[in-house]
Design an enzyme around this catalytic site. Structure first.
Site, PDB file in Angstrom:
ATOM      1  CD  GLU A   1      -1.796  31.623  -7.241  1.00 35.59           C
ATOM      2  OE1 GLU A   1      -2.558  30.470  -7.271  1.00 35.59           O
ATOM      3  OE2 GLU A   1      -0.611  31.328  -7.327  1.00 35.59           O
TER       4      GLU A   1
ATOM      5  CE  LYS B   1       3.269   0.172   3.433  1.00 37.92           C
ATOM      6  NZ  LYS B   1       2.911   1.558   3.043  1.00 37.92           N
TER       7      LYS B   1
ATOM      8  N   GLY C   1       0.817  -1.021   0.033  1.00 41.20           N
ATOM      9  CA  GLY C   1       0.113   0.105  -0.135  1.00 41.20           C
ATOM     10  C   GLY C   1       0.849   1.112  -0.047  1.00 41.20           C
ATOM     11  N   PRO C   2       0.134   2.372  -0.438  1.00 39.99           N
ATOM     12  CG  PRO C   2      -1.274   3.964  -1.084  1.00 39.99           C
ATOM     13  CD  PRO C   2      -1.236   2.612  -0.646  1.00 39.99           C
ATOM     14  N   PRO C   3       2.441   4.863   0.918  1.00 36.62           N
ATOM     15  CG  PRO C   3       4.493   6.302   0.369  1.00 36.62           C
ATOM     16  CD  PRO C   3       3.178   5.350   0.061  1.00 36.62           C
ATOM     17  N   GLY C   4       2.245   5.465   4.401  1.00 33.01           N
ATOM     18  CA  GLY C   4       1.486   6.367   5.653  1.00 33.01           C
ATOM     19  C   GLY C   4       0.169   5.692   5.619  1.00 33.01           C
ATOM     20  CB  THR C   5      -1.899   3.145   3.863  1.00 31.60           C
ATOM     21  OG1 THR C   5      -0.743   2.652   3.519  1.00 31.60           O
ATOM     22  CG2 THR C   5      -2.419   4.354   2.834  1.00 31.60           C
TER      23      THR C   5
ATOM     24  CG  ASP D   1       1.630  26.589 -11.962  1.00 31.82           C
ATOM     25  OD1 ASP D   1       1.590  25.983 -10.799  1.00 31.82           O
ATOM     26  OD2 ASP D   1       1.607  27.853 -12.203  1.00 31.82           O
TER      27      ASP D   1
HETATM   28  P1  ADP Z   1       3.217   2.951   6.595  1.00 31.96           P
HETATM   29  O1  ADP Z   1       3.958   1.880   7.433  1.00 31.96           O
HETATM   30  O2  ADP Z   1       1.981   2.364   5.760  1.00 31.96           O
HETATM   31  O3  ADP Z   1       3.760   4.068   5.822  1.00 31.96           O
HETATM   32  P2  ADP Z   1       2.563   3.645   9.280  1.00 31.96           P
HETATM   33  O4  ADP Z   1       1.805   2.250   9.963  1.00 31.96           O
HETATM   34  O5  ADP Z   1       3.848   4.035   9.702  1.00 31.96           O
HETATM   35  O6  ADP Z   1       2.145   3.817   7.626  1.00 31.96           O
HETATM   36  O7  ADP Z   1       1.311   4.841   9.840  1.00 31.96           O
HETATM   37  C1  ADP Z   1       1.898   6.152  10.107  1.00 31.96           C
HETATM   38  C2  ADP Z   1       1.080   6.760  11.052  1.00 31.96           C
HETATM   39  O8  ADP Z   1      -0.274   7.108  10.503  1.00 31.96           O
HETATM   40  C3  ADP Z   1       0.745   5.869  12.198  1.00 31.96           C
HETATM   41  O9  ADP Z   1       1.647   6.251  13.201  1.00 31.96           O
HETATM   42  C4  ADP Z   1      -0.712   6.234  12.511  1.00 31.96           C
HETATM   43  O10 ADP Z   1      -0.398   7.282  13.490  1.00 31.96           O
HETATM   44  C5  ADP Z   1      -1.307   6.941  11.366  1.00 31.96           C
HETATM   45  N1  ADP Z   1      -2.109   6.033  10.726  1.00 31.96           N
HETATM   46  C6  ADP Z   1      -2.080   5.405   9.408  1.00 31.96           C
HETATM   47  N2  ADP Z   1      -3.165   4.649   9.084  1.00 31.96           N
HETATM   48  C7  ADP Z   1      -4.115   4.682  10.416  1.00 31.96           C
HETATM   49  C8  ADP Z   1      -5.057   4.168  10.349  1.00 31.96           C
HETATM   50  N3  ADP Z   1      -5.762   3.170   9.611  1.00 31.96           N
HETATM   51  N4  ADP Z   1      -5.783   4.385  11.843  1.00 31.96           N
HETATM   52  C9  ADP Z   1      -5.218   5.121  12.577  1.00 31.96           C
HETATM   53  N5  ADP Z   1      -3.968   5.734  12.336  1.00 31.96           N
HETATM   54  C10 ADP Z   1      -3.378   5.604  11.161  1.00 31.96           C
HETATM   55 ZN    ZN Z   2       0.601  28.819 -10.525  1.00 27.34          ZN
END
Ligand code: ADP
Ligand code: ZN
Ligand code: MG
Length: 623
Positions: A435, A218, A212-216, A512
């Protein structure tokens, strides 16, 4: 979210034991030293010991000139001698008189405590350099040994073991992601009740890949699996396998798996596995060989697991497409759990989780925030919640207000306002036209998202921002939507050109244009949306630098030329459409520019009001 890892206690303990032993040796050496010195400085060893009775007799006979008493010790100087030559002992609590000495026959000197102090003082002073040198040597030795230890531990995995109760993550902490949780629930079952599956002859999967994408979430989900199953969790990042020295990756893998087997049932989590798990065979240079060896070792270890060993390997990546196929074979990472960007409902749930422990005003509308944050990951939303609290604290609010949340959202989405940055009047004017150009083109073209906000306050690295927000979550983007996005991206530059003339266009449009070029290229290469190159995709491996040079691309130079022409055509068309819209609505452009100069920030409703009665010219309409 920072967890306190507790690393391998055993090795630490033994290391400390060794250090303690060395300490003792050092202390012994020091004591020996001081004894030698004490002997040299202390009482001269050639005093003759005599009995108390003899001392009393001889003293009363007038044979002594001086008796020095110190505690229970007497140091005696005979008449006619300058140095003491005898010693004796007496009851320390009795006076010399009580012992039977005729104290008028000799000189008595009571050695004061200070004299012993001064002896110790001289001792200390004479010992000090030795102590200092000894101490320095000791620390030098110690630090050298520390480095030695480190060098020896290079081959050891840096895996961190999680699983202490306090900072446990469970599925309840992860909002949304229902399907992923369902899939992982199964993994928890495997770890908890292995017999149930074994008795039916089911083969428990060895590897599960989270994609999955970053920050989701995992990493979070992987830890939640460990938390739910209540098993140890060894976490290591793919890049840690290969850092610094060649040749340690494979041994780290061995070490990690050995540790895990000892702790079974448990989870090994390899985060960012694409750092080691890229397709093999395209190798050039040492870095690649290192990676391959590490990857091979992972495969070997996973194959080596026996049934019932109950170690499950979780891995996470945002680039499943670059992984080596050997990793994905049955018996290795044969399970794949997809984790997507959260939809609106999930976004709200995530926001609720992250705002839960913060004091939030009743006016804060998390539902609306969820609605307008399409495309944000869980990490982005967590970041918004955190920024809100920071902004509220800086504004001395007792609780987080709607205004704080809005500011946090904008800060996370497009960077903080730079109000202190002073622009010249002419720059301000140019920015306002620029703008207004974006906003006008976006507003007039029917398939563009609506304008959310326009501002000429510098933000992040830009002079101003025109912000479009999709009214709802979209899964697909159509060709015409892409074209409208291209046109509105060029709207700023074209407005400058129309108003100021070609010679006066500014660098404000550089970003842009870059974004537009990226979109156009993606349309042609990946989406098959060209006019000549229809429905064909042209794979470009975005691997490492070397790969790009060697493998570069899977199409001919002629095709490359056509792709460039297609991109150019898309950009030219977008510019023409933007120009047509602007020229047909010059009064509206001026109106928004004036409003911007006056108020600096104009929101969605006002923009709509100003743009009432705009016309879509034929030259800009595509159908
Ligand atoms: P990844 O490993 O996919 O890049 P992380 O597991 O490190 O993402 O998530 C980063 C932060 O984002 C987590 O510490 C949490 O605070 C927040 N986060 C991401 N997804 C969720 C979710 N589904 N519910 C609650 N917090 C989330
Ligand atoms: Zn512009
Ligand atoms: Mg992660």
């Amino acid at each position: 979210m920072d967890k306190k890892p507790f690393s391998n206690n055993k090795s630490k303990g033994s290391k400390q034991g060794k250090k303690g032993f060395k300490n003792a040796g050092f202390v012994a050496l020091l004591v020996l030293f001081s004894l030698v010195i004490f002997a040299a400085y202390g009482q001269p060893g050639n005093l003759k010991d005599i009995s108390t009775n003899q001392a009393v007799r001889e003293a009363n006979n007038g044979q002594y000139s001086k008796i020095e008493k110190k505690g229970n010790e007497l140091t005696i100087t005979k008449k006619g001698e300058s140095q003491p030559s005898l010693k004796s002992t007496v009851d320390p609590n009795a006076s010399l008189k009580e012992e039977g000495f005729n104290t008028s026959k000799f000189e008595i000197k009571y050695a004061p405590e200070a004299s012993s102090g001064s002896l110790w003082g001289t001792l200390l002073i004479s010992l000090l350099p030795i102590l200092l040198i000894g101490g320095m040597l000791y620390f030098m030795l110690k630090s050298a040994q520390g480095q030695g230890n480190q060098a020896l531990s290079f081959g050891k995995s840096r895996a961190r073991l999680y699983g202490n109760e306090k900072d446990k993550v469970i599925f309840g902490d992860v909002a949304g992601q229902a399907e992923a949780k369902q899939d992982l629930e199964e993994v928890v079952e495997f770890l908890k009740f292995p017999k149930k599956f074994a008795s039916l002859g089911a083969r428990i999967p060895k590897g599960v890949l989270l994609v999955g994408p970053p920050g989701t979430g995992k990493t979070m989900l992987a830890r939640a699996v460990a938390g739910e199953a209540n098993v140890p969790f060894f976490s290591i990042s793919g890049s840690e396998f290969v850092e610094m020295f060649v040749g340690v990756g494979a041994s780290r893998v061995r070490d990690l798996f050995a540790k895990a087997k000892k702790n079974a049932p448990c989870i090994i989590f390899v985060d960012e596995i694409d750092a080691v798990g890229r397709r093999r065979g395209s190798g050039m240079g040492g870095g690649h060989d290192e990676r391959e060896q590490t990857l091979n070792q992972i495969l070997v270890e996973m194959d080596g697991f026996e049934q019932g060993q109950n170690v499950i390997v979780l891995a996470a990546t945002n680039r499943a497409d670059v992984l080596d196929p050997a990793l994905l074979r049955p018996g290795r990472f044969d399970r794949r759990v997809g984790i997507g960007l959260p939809d609106r409902q999930d976004r709200e749930a995530i926001l609720k989780i992250h705002f839960k422990k913060k004091p939030v005003s009743k006016t804060v509308d998390l539902d609306a925030l969820a609605a307008k944050s399409a495309g944000s990951s869980g990490a982005d939303l967590a970041n918004i919640a955190n920024e809100s609290a920071i902004i509220a604290a800086r504004n001395n609010h007792p609780e987080i207000s709607q205004h704080d949340v809005t500011e946090a959202f904008e800060r996370v989405a497009i960077g903080p306002e730079r109000k202190s940055k002073i622009m010249t009047e002419s720059d301000k004017m140019t920015t306002a036209y620029h703008e207004a150009g974006h906003a006008l083109v976006g507003h007039v073209l029917p398939d563009s998202d609506p304008v959310h906000k326009v501002t000429i306050i510098p933000r992040g690295g830009t002079g101003g921002v025109t912000w479009f927000l999709p009214p709802e979550d979209k899964v697909y983007t159509s060709l015409i939507e892409f074209k409208d996005v291209l046109a509105r991206a060029l709207g700023g530059r074209i407005a400058e050109e129309v108003i100021l003339g070609r010679d006066r266009i500014t660098t404000g449009g550089g970003n842009d244009l870059q974004k537009a070029a990226e979109i156009a290229r993606d349309m042609v290469i990946n989406q098959g949306m060209g006019s000549k190159l229809r429905d064909q995709v042209f794979h470009v491996d975005e691997g490492m630098m070397m790969e790009r040079i060697v493998h570069e691309r899977s199409y001919s130079d002629d095709t490359a030329k056509v792709i460039d022409q297609e991109v150019e055509a898309l950009i030219t068309e977008a510019g023409e459409r933007a120009r047509a819209v602007i020229k047909a609505n010059m009064d509206k452009l001026e109106a928004l520019k004036d409003c911007l100069l006056q108020k600096e920030t104009v929101d969605a409703d006002e923009v709509k009001e100003i743009f009432k009665g705009t016309t879509l010219p034929k030259a800009a309409a595509l159908y």
